[in-house]
Design an enzyme around this catalytic site. Sequence first.
Site, PDB file in Angstrom:
ATOM      1  N   ALA A 282     -11.570   9.942  25.539  1.00 14.07           N
ATOM      2  CA  ALA A 282     -12.976  10.306  25.678  1.00 14.07           C
ATOM      3  C   ALA A 282     -13.121  11.824  25.708  1.00 14.07           C
ATOM      4  O   ALA A 282     -12.818  12.466  26.708  1.00 14.07           O
ATOM      5  CB  ALA A 282     -13.573   9.698  26.949  1.00 14.07           C
TER       6      ALA A 282
ATOM      7  N   GLU B 143     -17.253  21.877  24.986  1.00 15.07           N
ATOM      8  CA  GLU B 143     -18.691  21.800  25.308  1.00 15.07           C
ATOM      9  C   GLU B 143     -19.490  21.145  24.172  1.00 15.07           C
ATOM     10  O   GLU B 143     -20.585  21.556  23.833  1.00 15.07           O
ATOM     11  CB  GLU B 143     -19.221  23.197  25.629  1.00 15.07           C
ATOM     12  CG  GLU B 143     -20.638  23.276  26.213  1.00 15.07           C
ATOM     13  CD  GLU B 143     -20.849  22.445  27.462  1.00 15.07           C
ATOM     14  OE1 GLU B 143     -19.871  22.267  28.215  1.00 15.07           O
ATOM     15  OE2 GLU B 143     -21.966  21.963  27.669  1.00 15.07           O
TER      16      GLU B 143
END
Lengths: 395, 364
Positions: free
Chosen positions: A142, A375
Site C-alpha cells: 500500500a 506524497e
Amino acid sequence: MNLSIDSETQKRIDGVRKLGESQIRPVGLEADRLGRPTPADHPFFDLLLEIGMGRSRWVGEEPAEDSDTAGPRVGNSRNMLCISEEMSYWDRGVAVSFPGPGLGEPPLISMGTADQKARFLGPFLEPDRPRWGSFAMTEPGAGSDVAAIASSARKDGGDWILNGAKSFAANASRADWIVVWATVDPSLGREGHRAFVVERGTPGLGDFVVERKMGLKAYESTSFTLRDCRVPGANLIGGEEHYARRAGFKGAMRSFNATRPLVAIMAVGIGRAALDEALAFARENNLLGDARIRDRLERIRRRLRVARLLCWRAAWLADHGRPNIVEASMSKAVAPNVALEAASLGMELLGEVGGRGDHLIEKLFRDVKAMDIVEGTGQVQRIVMARHLVQLPRD
Amino acid sequence: MIDFELGDELELVRETARDFAEDHLRPALRDHEAAQSVGDSTLDAFRNIGFETLEWPETLGGSQLGALARCVVSEELAAGDAGAALAIDPLGPALYPLLEFGGIETLRELGAPLLHAPGSRAWLVWNGEGTRNRIERSAAGVTGTIAWVPASRVDLLVFLDEEGGFAVSEGIEHAPLRGSGLRAAGASELTLVKAPVRAEWSDASGAATALARCRLVIAALLVGVMRESAEYSRRYALDRVAFGKPIAHHQALSFLIADMASSVDCARLLVWEAAWRLEAGEDAHEACATAFVEAAEQAMFVTPNGVQILGGHGFMQDYPVEKFMREARALSLMLGGVDAAREAAGRELVSTLGRVALNVEAIG
C-alpha cells in the site's frame, strides 16, 4: 498582489544558505559517497541542536480558543515553503534526516490529546540530545493507495495489539517513537484507520531494515514489522472518542491541502541546485555560446519559476483556508518533473563527466526522482485533479 | 508576503471584460471571422465601457491602469475571441512604443486621433531580430512589404527594433488576405513605397521595454485562447459518451484534461508575475519574454489537444476549437516569434553569475 519574497523570509533563507553551504551539502555528499544514512551520533546533529533546531513546533501549551473578534486566522505556510525550498537546494536527504518529531508531529498536534502531546512532543521542546520521531503509513502492498493498508489493530482489554509490516519510514530505527497507522477493519477503508504511537523497545516492534536507495541516502528509509505488538490504549492518538467523533463526518473531505505544495517546492529546490550547477559547468566549459544549450537552460529556469509559482499559489490559498485541492495537486504534478528535467539536462551538459558518478548533478539526478513518488505520485495527483475537473469516479 | 490577490478593482475590471466577451464576442465569433470585422455595435459597446483607454494616462482621459489590468482584460477578451480582441483595440500593441519613446505628447499626437475615428487601427511591426519582413529606409522614405498584419486597415504603423523605432501613417497600401487565425481583426499584406516617416526614435532602453510590454499582452491573449480551448473541450468530454462512459472518465483523457488545466495556469502565473514586476518597477524584460515563450508553448500543447478531444467534430468548423488552435499559432508568430523571445530570455540567463533568482527577492 505581491510575488516577491519578503525581506524577513529572505533573511531566514540566507541563514539556511549559510548552514547549507557549510554543513548540509557536505554532509549529504558524504552520505552519498559512503552509501549510508548519516549516523545518529554524527556531530552534525549535535550542531543542529546547538543552533536551536531539532525542536517541536508544538509550543508546550494548548492554544486558547479563538474568539470571534480575532477574525479568520491567516496561515503562514508560504514562508515555510521558501525555507523548505532552500533546505532542499542544499540537500533534500539531509533535510529529512534532521532530528525532530518529523512527520509524526502533525497528527499529534492535530489529533493528539494534551497528555499525548506532553508525553511525545514534550521531550522535543528542549531536547537533551538529538531525538527523532517517525511516521509509518506505507506498506509493501500500500503506497499511494493508503486506504489499502493491511496492518491490523485489535483491541485487547485496555491495550491494542498491532500486526503488520511497514515500509520506507524515515528515521524509524533511530526514533524514540513511531506513529503507526493500522486498521481495525480493512473493509472500512480510511474509516477503519487508527494512528498509534509505538515507542522504541516495545516488544514485537522489530526487524528494522534500512533500505538501499537510488538517492536521498542521507536519511534512513526503514522497513520494520509489528508482531503482536502490544500498545497501551493511551497511545491511540486522540483516544477512541476522536474516531467516534470523526465517524460523524463520514464522506466530508477537506477542501484544502497544505502538504502537497510543501513537498512540491522541495523539488523546486533540487531543480534550482541542478540549474545553478549546470550553468556553472556550462560556463566553465564554454558551452553558453551555443543557442541550443541556452534554449534548454532558459526552459529550465522558466519551468522552475512556474513550478514555484504553482506551489506559492496553492500555499497562499491554503493559508487563507480557501479550496485548493486542484491547485495543490497541480503543483505536485508539475514541480517534480520540472526538477527531473533540470537534473537530466545538467547530466547532458556534463557529458561523460556525468557518467563518473561523483558529480553533484549526478547525485541530484538520483535524488530528485523520489519527489514524483512521495506524497502521492504524479499519477495520483492527476486523478485528484480529474475528480474535481471532470468528476472522475472513484471506482 | 507572497500574495496572489488581484484586489477589488481588478476583479471588477475582470468581471466587466468577461461579461463583454460573453455578450459581444463569443456568440458572434464565426460571424466576425467570416466578415473579418466585428462591426460598429461591438466597437461602440467596447468604447462605452472605457477599455479602449485602459492604460492611457488620465490626462488623456484614460483609466491609467497598469500591466496587470491589461493582462486580465486581454485574457478575458481572448477567451471570447482573440481576433475580435485585436479588432476592438485601436492602438493595440502600438501603444507601448508611443508611450515609451514619446510619452503623453506623442500619444496625444499620434494615438489620440485614432480614437476619434471609430474603426481606425494602429499596428506594431517588429522590425528587429527574427522578422521575416524586409523594410528599407532611405531619405525618400520607407519601402518594403509586410507579409501579414491582423487588420483590414492600418492608419498608423509603428516599426520597432532593438535600437528604437519609427512611425508611418501615409503611403500604406493594403492587399486583403484570408488570414490563418485572428480573422475577426482582418488580414492584410501591407506595401510601402517611399512612405514618409511621421516620427522616429532612437532609444534602445525604451525599445526593450516596449517590446517586453507587447510580448506580455500577446502572452495574455494566448492565455485566454488556451483557457477557452481547455474549458470547451473539458465540457465536451463530459457530454460525449464512448465505450459506455463520458470520454472524460477514460483515464487517458482525464489525465490530458488535468494537464491542459495545468498548462493554462502555468502560462497565466508567468504572465501575472511579469505584469507584477512591471508594476513594481522591477526589471521585467526577461520576465515578459519568458511569459511569452511559456504562453506560446503551452498554447500549442492545449489548443491542438482541444481539437483532439473533440475528434472528428474538432476538425469541423461547427465547433470553435479548430479556431482556437489557429489563433494560438497566429498570436505566437508576432514580435519575432517564440524563438526571438527564447533567445532574449536565454541571453539574460547565461549572463547571470552565481545563483539564479527565479523571482524577485526581498521587497518590503
